[in-house]
Scaffold this active site. Structure first.
Site, PDB file in Angstrom:
ATOM      1  N   LYS A 183       0.740  -1.170  -0.049  1.00  0.00           N
ATOM      2  CA  LYS A 183       0.253   0.164   0.035  1.00  0.00           C
ATOM      3  C   LYS A 183       0.766   1.330   0.000  1.00  0.00           C
ATOM      4  O   LYS A 183       0.717   2.241  -0.875  1.00  0.00           O
ATOM      5  CB  LYS A 183      -0.753   0.278   1.248  1.00  0.00           C
ATOM      6  CG  LYS A 183      -1.520   1.423   1.510  1.00  0.00           C
ATOM      7  CD  LYS A 183      -2.495   1.303   2.731  1.00  0.00           C
ATOM      8  CE  LYS A 183      -1.704   1.825   3.991  1.00  0.00           C
ATOM      9  NZ  LYS A 183      -1.439   3.250   4.135  1.00  0.00           N
ATOM     10  N   ASN A 184       1.751   1.126   1.116  1.00  0.00           N
ATOM     11  CA  ASN A 184       2.713   2.554   0.861  1.00  0.00           C
ATOM     12  C   ASN A 184       3.635   2.756  -0.109  1.00  0.00           C
ATOM     13  O   ASN A 184       4.284   3.801  -0.203  1.00  0.00           O
ATOM     14  CB  ASN A 184       3.320   2.629   2.410  1.00  0.00           C
ATOM     15  CG  ASN A 184       2.283   2.707   3.748  1.00  0.00           C
ATOM     16  OD1 ASN A 184       1.323   3.158   3.314  1.00  0.00           O
ATOM     17  ND2 ASN A 184       2.840   2.666   4.830  1.00  0.00           N
ATOM     18  N   ARG A 212      -4.762  10.425   4.470  1.00  0.00           N
ATOM     19  CA  ARG A 212      -3.817  11.353   4.646  1.00  0.00           C
ATOM     20  C   ARG A 212      -2.851  11.427   3.503  1.00  0.00           C
ATOM     21  O   ARG A 212      -2.256  12.336   3.308  1.00  0.00           O
ATOM     22  CB  ARG A 212      -3.050  11.164   6.208  1.00  0.00           C
ATOM     23  CG  ARG A 212      -2.199  12.086   6.616  1.00  0.00           C
ATOM     24  CD  ARG A 212      -1.498  11.681   7.765  1.00  0.00           C
ATOM     25  NE  ARG A 212      -0.098  12.031   7.559  1.00  0.00           N
ATOM     26  CZ  ARG A 212       0.354  13.237   7.918  1.00  0.00           C
ATOM     27  NH1 ARG A 212      -0.546  14.130   8.456  1.00  0.00           N
ATOM     28  NH2 ARG A 212       1.681  13.666   7.740  1.00  0.00           N
ATOM     29  N   CYS A 234      -5.981  13.526  13.244  1.00  0.00           N
ATOM     30  CA  CYS A 234      -5.962  12.125  13.030  1.00  0.00           C
ATOM     31  C   CYS A 234      -5.888  11.333  14.211  1.00  0.00           C
ATOM     32  O   CYS A 234      -5.428  11.684  15.174  1.00  0.00           O
ATOM     33  CB  CYS A 234      -4.691  11.813  12.059  1.00  0.00           C
ATOM     34  SG  CYS A 234      -4.057  10.051  11.808  1.00  0.00           S
ATOM     35  N   ARG A 289       0.132  14.746  13.276  1.00  0.00           N
ATOM     36  CA  ARG A 289       0.545  14.525  12.137  1.00  0.00           C
ATOM     37  C   ARG A 289       0.692  15.522  10.907  1.00  0.00           C
ATOM     38  O   ARG A 289       0.013  15.908   9.967  1.00  0.00           O
ATOM     39  CB  ARG A 289       0.023  13.265  11.178  1.00  0.00           C
ATOM     40  CG  ARG A 289       0.151  11.898  12.110  1.00  0.00           C
ATOM     41  CD  ARG A 289      -0.728  10.933  11.557  1.00  0.00           C
ATOM     42  NE  ARG A 289       0.167   9.939  10.676  1.00  0.00           N
ATOM     43  CZ  ARG A 289      -0.320   8.996  10.093  1.00  0.00           C
ATOM     44  NH1 ARG A 289      -1.273   8.720  10.115  1.00  0.00           N
ATOM     45  NH2 ARG A 289       0.530   8.353   9.054  1.00  0.00           N
ATOM     46  N   ASP A 332       4.376   0.833  12.006  1.00  0.00           N
ATOM     47  CA  ASP A 332       3.179   0.080  11.487  1.00  0.00           C
ATOM     48  C   ASP A 332       3.314  -1.442  12.070  1.00  0.00           C
ATOM     49  O   ASP A 332       2.257  -1.983  11.664  1.00  0.00           O
ATOM     50  CB  ASP A 332       3.377   0.160  10.003  1.00  0.00           C
ATOM     51  CG  ASP A 332       2.750   1.632   9.463  1.00  0.00           C
ATOM     52  OD1 ASP A 332       2.349   2.325  10.264  1.00  0.00           O
ATOM     53  OD2 ASP A 332       3.104   1.651   8.268  1.00  0.00           O
ATOM     54  N   VAL A 373       7.468   7.094  17.278  1.00  0.00           N
ATOM     55  CA  VAL A 373       7.294   7.727  16.015  1.00  0.00           C
ATOM     56  C   VAL A 373       6.336   8.677  16.196  1.00  0.00           C
ATOM     57  O   VAL A 373       6.122   9.944  15.625  1.00  0.00           O
ATOM     58  CB  VAL A 373       7.250   6.809  14.710  1.00  0.00           C
ATOM     59  CG1 VAL A 373       6.851   7.547  13.327  1.00  0.00           C
ATOM     60  CG2 VAL A 373       8.692   6.166  14.828  1.00  0.00           C
ATOM     61  N   ARG A 380      -8.964  -0.356   4.096  1.00  0.00           N
ATOM     62  CA  ARG A 380      -7.894   0.707   3.610  1.00  0.00           C
ATOM     63  C   ARG A 380      -6.608   0.099   3.308  1.00  0.00           C
ATOM     64  O   ARG A 380      -5.797   0.563   2.427  1.00  0.00           O
ATOM     65  CB  ARG A 380      -7.957   1.676   4.552  1.00  0.00           C
ATOM     66  CG  ARG A 380      -9.043   2.819   4.901  1.00  0.00           C
ATOM     67  CD  ARG A 380      -8.698   3.929   5.701  1.00  0.00           C
ATOM     68  NE  ARG A 380      -7.276   4.353   4.992  1.00  0.00           N
ATOM     69  CZ  ARG A 380      -6.469   4.680   6.016  1.00  0.00           C
ATOM     70  NH1 ARG A 380      -6.608   4.753   6.975  1.00  0.00           N
ATOM     71  NH2 ARG A 380      -5.141   5.151   5.232  1.00  0.00           N
TER      72      ARG A 380
HETATM   73  C1  UD1 Z   1       4.201   7.065   6.447  1.00  0.00           C
HETATM   74  C2  UD1 Z   1       3.198   5.506   6.381  1.00  0.00           C
HETATM   75  C3  UD1 Z   1       2.745   5.270   7.617  1.00  0.00           C
HETATM   76  C4  UD1 Z   1       3.677   5.054   8.649  1.00  0.00           C
HETATM   77  C5  UD1 Z   1       4.703   6.115   8.910  1.00  0.00           C
HETATM   78  C6  UD1 Z   1       5.727   6.047   9.797  1.00  0.00           C
HETATM   79  C7  UD1 Z   1       2.533   5.865   4.127  1.00  0.00           C
HETATM   80  C8  UD1 Z   1       1.240   6.216   2.977  1.00  0.00           C
HETATM   81  N1  UD1 Z   1       2.161   6.185   5.357  1.00  0.00           N
HETATM   82  O1  UD1 Z   1       3.146   8.092   7.074  1.00  0.00           O
HETATM   83  O2  UD1 Z   1       2.153   4.041   7.450  1.00  0.00           O
HETATM   84  O3  UD1 Z   1       2.989   4.911   9.762  1.00  0.00           O
HETATM   85  O4  UD1 Z   1       5.016   6.807   7.571  1.00  0.00           O
HETATM   86  O5  UD1 Z   1       6.756   4.994   9.095  1.00  0.00           O
HETATM   87  O6  UD1 Z   1       3.550   6.002   3.451  1.00  0.00           O
HETATM   88  N2  UD1 Z   1       5.811  14.826  10.872  1.00  0.00           N
HETATM   89  C9  UD1 Z   1       6.217  16.116  11.157  1.00  0.00           C
HETATM   90  N3  UD1 Z   1       6.071  17.112  10.277  1.00  0.00           N
HETATM   91  C10 UD1 Z   1       5.626  16.762   8.674  1.00  0.00           C
HETATM   92  C11 UD1 Z   1       5.735  15.315   8.446  1.00  0.00           C
HETATM   93  C12 UD1 Z   1       5.630  14.537   9.602  1.00  0.00           C
HETATM   94  O7  UD1 Z   1       6.239  16.628  12.303  1.00  0.00           O
HETATM   95  O8  UD1 Z   1       5.893  17.579   8.141  1.00  0.00           O
HETATM   96  C13 UD1 Z   1       6.057  13.877  12.041  1.00  0.00           C
HETATM   97  C14 UD1 Z   1       4.669  13.120  12.444  1.00  0.00           C
HETATM   98  O9  UD1 Z   1       3.762  14.017  13.236  1.00  0.00           O
HETATM   99  C15 UD1 Z   1       5.198  11.988  12.913  1.00  0.00           C
HETATM  100  C16 UD1 Z   1       6.507  11.610  12.169  1.00  0.00           C
HETATM  101  O10 UD1 Z   1       6.903  12.713  11.749  1.00  0.00           O
HETATM  102  O11 UD1 Z   1       5.507  11.911  14.091  1.00  0.00           O
HETATM  103  C17 UD1 Z   1       6.604  10.586  10.989  1.00  0.00           C
HETATM  104  O12 UD1 Z   1       5.544  10.715  10.163  1.00  0.00           O
HETATM  105  P1  UD1 Z   1       5.749  10.412   8.659  1.00  0.00           P
HETATM  106  O13 UD1 Z   1       6.920   9.627   8.385  1.00  0.00           O
HETATM  107  O14 UD1 Z   1       5.366  11.659   7.909  1.00  0.00           O
HETATM  108  O15 UD1 Z   1       4.367   9.602   8.381  1.00  0.00           O
HETATM  109  P2  UD1 Z   1       3.454   9.439   7.222  1.00  0.00           P
HETATM  110  O16 UD1 Z   1       4.538   9.694   5.952  1.00  0.00           O
HETATM  111  O17 UD1 Z   1       2.309  10.177   7.032  1.00  0.00           O
END
Ligand code: UD1
Length: 429
Positions: A22-23, A93, A117, A122, A306, A328, A398
């Site tokens: 998926k990711n 998201r 969320c 996030r 995850d 995380v 999903r």
């Molecule tokens: C992706 C994965 C999700 C997984 C996560 C962490 C996809 C579609 N989803 O989610 O399944 O759980 O990686 O491995 O690939 N953060 C910030 N600012 C930002 C972006 C992120 O502070 O602009 C923080 C988030 O709040 C969180 C951390 O960084 O605490 C990691 O988030 P992130 O790696 O961005 O998760 P996703 O990419 O949404």
């Protein structure tokens, strides 16, 4: 609405085949927006998140054609509206992934903020700061990100913290920027490397994807290509966890064991036997009570957030006291209260759950809260004695393809039934 009714107490055994990730699929679909030619994607899983992306693409005027054998052809030459409205973004998201490609190719993009969320705040501040570093003008008006840039310009950008979709968004945007972009503190997740392989097939010049420094030389245009999405490491890990939690013996075929080392190391620490081949993994925990484990989530290559909820189920029945630390996301323990309803003994200490293993969980009505929490409740239900009803299973659809068929193939007694219970607010993961 639907629910899963599970009659528990059956060890799972047998072989299933991993689906496409998926990711990896969602960013690769977004990459098609960089083109005015067709991107054909193989090994696409049949998931609600893919359907949501198709609906979003239809809204933008992008043509998506379903081909035989789990392939999709995405043709973004027909795009009329580079925008992602709230009604579509709020359920997924990962829709934020369209921002970088739309801006890079069209010079503007209007993408609704994903909003709150269930697993923490996030934010997407790093995605936006990176695009600004590449010369974009960004405003947030009435909950919508309005990004403008005549042409993005290559830049050196150090990400404040590791973000997977942030890295993917910026890497895609940089492929059409003027000059070289260097992303520092980039996510090393295998899905980033998979996306880079797809972009490279489209003519992008990328070095270092899968490491913490990625260098991208922008091109004036990219061309149509064909890409096969890698196997889903989280789905694979979920089934292997189910082998330990139900004291069974499961083989996952058509997967990539190299992407799961942190998970298999912890599965072996439970005392289960782990075997791997080139494209398969087997976990044999027949008749064995798992040993307690200590797990701490972190970006790849360390233990995946995850997989955290699924390991809580192992901890709940393990011999001894386990600790599960979530480092995380700030609020990713909603499954804990539901597992307690099934007899788990859990004590939260900050971002750690201290779980004292019980010899047996018991079935109960429980509520799914996000994708990975939901599947952990299903595994707990299969491991428990008696009947478990898992509600709000739309979360599972999903991200897990044909989940009840795959579990039934392994011997689970699971049924999808209509559920008339009213549901609360929608949450995403
Ligand atoms: C992706 C994965 C999700 C997984 C996560 C962490 C996809 C579609 N989803 O989610 O399944 O759980 O990686 O491995 O690939 N953060 C910030 N600012 C930002 C972006 C992120 O502070 O602009 C923080 C988030 O709040 C969180 C951390 O960084 O605490 C990691 O988030 P992130 O790696 O961005 O998760 P996703 O990419 O949404």
């Amino acid at each position: 609405m639907e629910l899963f009714r599970i009659e528990g107490g059956t060890p799972l055994g047998g072989e299933i085949r991993a689906s496409g990730a998926k990711n990896a699929t969602l960013p690769v679909m977004a990459a098609a927006l960089l083109l005015d030619e067709t991107l054909t994607i193989d090994n696409v899983p049949h998931l609600e998140d893919v359907t949501t992306t198709n609906v979003l693409f239809a809204h933008m005027g992008v043509t998506v054609t379903m081909l035989d054998n789990m392939a999709l052809a995405v043709d973004a030459s027909t795009i009329t509206r580079p925008e992602a409205p709230y009604e579509l973004v709020k359920t997924m998201r990962a829709s934020i992934l369209v921002l970088g490609p739309l801006l890079a190719r069209h010079g503007y993009a209007d993408v609704s903020l994903p909003g709150g969320c269930a697993i923490g705040t996030r934010p997407v501040d790093i995605h936006l700061a990176g695009l600004e570093a590449m010369g974009a003008e960004i405003k947030v008006e009435q909950g919508t990100i309005k990004a403008r840039a005549h042409r993005l310009v290559g830049a050196r950008f150090a990400m404040e913290s590791v973000t997977v979709t942030g890295t993917e968004n910026l890497m895609m945007a940089a492929t059409l920027a003027d000059g070289v972009t260097v992303l520092e503190n980039a996510a090393c997740e295998p899905e980033v490397a998979d996306l880079a392989r797809c972009l490279t097939a489209m003519g992008a010049e990328i070095e270092g994807a899968g490491t913490s420094t990625i260098r991208i030389r922008g091109q004036s245009r990219l061309t149509g290509a064909r890409h096969r999405v890698q196997p889903d490491r989280i789905e694979t890990g979920t089934f292997l966890t189910a082998a330990v939690a139900t004291r069974g013996d499961i083989t996952v075929a058509h997967t990539d064991p190299r992407l799961l080392e942190a998970t298999t190391e912890k599965l072996a620490a439970t005392g289960a036997r782990v075997d791997a081949g080139n494209d398969w993994l087997r976990v044999d925990a027949t008749g064995m009570r798992p040993q307690a484990i200590n797990v701490r989530t972190a970006p790849y290559p360390r233990f995946a957030t995850d997989m955290q909820a699924q390991f809580c189920v192992i901890a709940a029945i393990a011999d001894g006291v386990s600790t599960i630390t979530e480092a995380v996301f700030e609020n990713r323990f909603m499954h804990a209260a539901e597992l307690e309803r099934m007899g788990a003994l859990i004590r939260p200490e900050g971002n750690t759950l201290v779980i004292t293993g019980q010899p047996q969980l018991t079935g109960a009505p429980v509520m799914a809260t996000d994708l990975r929490a939901s599947i952990s409740l299903v595994i707990a239900g299969i491991a428990a004695s008696g009947t478990t009803d898992v509600r709000r299973i739309y979360h599972i659809d999903r991200g897990y393809e044909c989940i009840e068929e795959k579990l039934a193939q392994l011997g689970a007694n699971i049924q999808r039934l209509p559920d008339s219970t009213p549901i609360g607010s929608a949450v995403t993961s």
